[in-house]
Write a protein that holds these residues in place. Structure first.
Motif, mmCIF file in Angstrom:
data_model
loop_
_atom_site.group_PDB
_atom_site.id
_atom_site.type_symbol
_atom_site.label_atom_id
_atom_site.label_comp_id
_atom_site.label_asym_id
_atom_site.label_seq_id
_atom_site.Cartn_x
_atom_site.Cartn_y
_atom_site.Cartn_z
ATOM 1 N N SER A 21 -4.936 -3.781 7.905
ATOM 2 C CA SER A 21 -4.355 -3.471 6.611
ATOM 3 C C SER A 21 -4.006 -4.787 5.938
ATOM 4 O O SER A 21 -3.320 -5.627 6.528
ATOM 5 N N HIS A 22 -4.509 -4.992 4.731
ATOM 6 C CA HIS A 22 -4.176 -6.178 3.944
ATOM 7 C C HIS A 22 -3.009 -5.786 3.042
ATOM 8 O O HIS A 22 -3.186 -5.232 1.969
ATOM 9 N N SER A 23 -1.793 -6.033 3.517
ATOM 10 C CA SER A 23 -0.588 -5.574 2.825
ATOM 11 C C SER A 23 -0.338 -6.320 1.528
ATOM 12 O O SER A 23 0.000 -5.730 0.516
ATOM 13 N N ASP A 24 -0.446 -7.628 1.556
ATOM 14 C CA ASP A 24 -0.308 -8.450 0.361
ATOM 15 C C ASP A 24 -0.720 -9.865 0.708
ATOM 16 O O ASP A 24 -1.088 -10.156 1.840
ATOM 17 N N PHE A 52 -2.216 -4.850 11.984
ATOM 18 C CA PHE A 52 -3.091 -4.064 12.849
ATOM 19 C C PHE A 52 -2.206 -3.106 13.639
ATOM 20 O O PHE A 52 -1.302 -3.550 14.351
ATOM 21 N N ASN A 53 -2.446 -1.827 13.486
ATOM 22 C CA ASN A 53 -1.633 -0.809 14.157
ATOM 23 C C ASN A 53 -0.132 -1.030 13.949
ATOM 24 O O ASN A 53 0.664 -0.900 14.872
ATOM 25 N N GLY A 54 0.241 -1.410 12.724
ATOM 26 C CA GLY A 54 1.647 -1.579 12.389
ATOM 27 C C GLY A 54 2.274 -2.887 12.833
ATOM 28 O O GLY A 54 3.481 -3.075 12.680
ATOM 29 N N VAL A 55 1.474 -3.805 13.377
ATOM 30 C CA VAL A 55 1.991 -5.094 13.848
ATOM 31 C C VAL A 55 1.453 -6.195 12.935
ATOM 32 O O VAL A 55 0.247 -6.243 12.658
ATOM 33 N N THR A 99 -2.037 -7.821 19.598
ATOM 34 C CA THR A 99 -0.910 -7.240 18.844
ATOM 35 C C THR A 99 0.042 -6.485 19.762
ATOM 36 O O THR A 99 1.238 -6.456 19.494
ATOM 37 N N GLN A 100 -0.468 -5.911 20.830
ATOM 38 C CA GLN A 100 0.432 -5.279 21.798
ATOM 39 C C GLN A 100 1.335 -6.311 22.453
ATOM 40 O O GLN A 100 2.521 -6.063 22.674
ATOM 41 N N ALA A 101 0.789 -7.500 22.731
ATOM 42 C CA ALA A 101 1.604 -8.583 23.315
ATOM 43 C C ALA A 101 2.673 -9.023 22.308
ATOM 44 O O ALA A 101 3.829 -9.275 22.693
#
Length: 159
Positions: A42-45, A74-77, A150-152
Motif C-alpha cells: 500500500s502506497h499510503s503517501d 505491507f500487511n499493515g506494517v 515485516t513480521q520481524a
C-alpha cells in the motif's frame, strides 16, 4: 496544510510552473501507487521535491518511491523509516524539531536523537533489503521475503 494558491505564492511559482509541478506529482503518485499495488504493498503517501532549472522549468529533484520518501505498508506494517519515527514517538524520544525551528535554535545545537536499541539494525536492514528486492524484482542480498521481514518488524515494535 496550506492551500494550493498559498503554496504557489510561497514558492514564487508562475501558474504554468505550479501546474507542471502538480501534474508531475499526480503522475508520480499514480505510477508509485500502481506499482505498489501490483506487489501487494500500500502506497499510503509520500513526498516529491522539485527545483526550478535555469530556464525556469520545473524538475523533479529527488528519488520518489524510496522507503524514505514514500510511506509504504505491507500487511499493515510500515516498510521504511516510519517504523523508526513511530518508535521514537512511542518512547517519548523524538527531537522537538518544530519547536526548535520556531525558537530559532541553530541546527548544530539540536540534541542528538537517542540511539536505537541494537536489535533494530538487523531487522531494519532486512526490511530495507527485502523491500528493495520486492520493489525492483532483483535479488541482490538474498534478503528474507517481505512477509518475513515485516513480521520481524511487527515482533520488534510490539516488545
Amino acid at each position: 496544510m496550506g492551500s494550493g494558491p498559498e503554496a504557489q505564492r510561497l514558492a514564487g511559482l508562475s501558474d504554468e510552473q505550479f501546474q507542471a509541478m502538480r501534474d508531475t506529482t499526480v503522475k508520480v503518485n499514480e505510477v508509485l501507487t500502481g506499482h505498489a499495488r501490483k506487489l501487494g504493498l500500500s502506497h499510503s503517501d509520500g513526498k516529491v521535491e522539485f527545483l526550478v532549472s535555469s530556464d525556469a522549468g520545473i524538475v523533479l529533484a529527488d528519488s520518489p518511491g524510496t522507503p524514505d520518501e514514500s510511506r509504504l505498508m505491507f500487511n499493515g506494517v510500515h516498510c521504511g523509516k516510519q517504523v523508526l519515527r513511530n518508535w521514537y514517538v512511542d518512547n517519548g524520544l523524538e527531537v522537538p524539531v518544530r519547536r526548535l525551528i520556531a525558537e530559532g535554535v541553530p541546527r548544530g545545537r539540536w540534541p542528538q536523537p537517542a540511539p536505537l536499541p541494537p536489535e533494530f539494525l538487523p531487522v531494519m536492514s532486512d526490511l530495507y533489503r527485502s523491500l528493495s528486492e520486492t520493489w525492483t524484482g532483483e535479488r541482490l542480498w538474498n534478503a528474507p521475503d517481505l512477509k518475513a521481514a515485516t513480521q520481524a518488524v511487527a515482533r520488534l515494535i510490539s516488545k
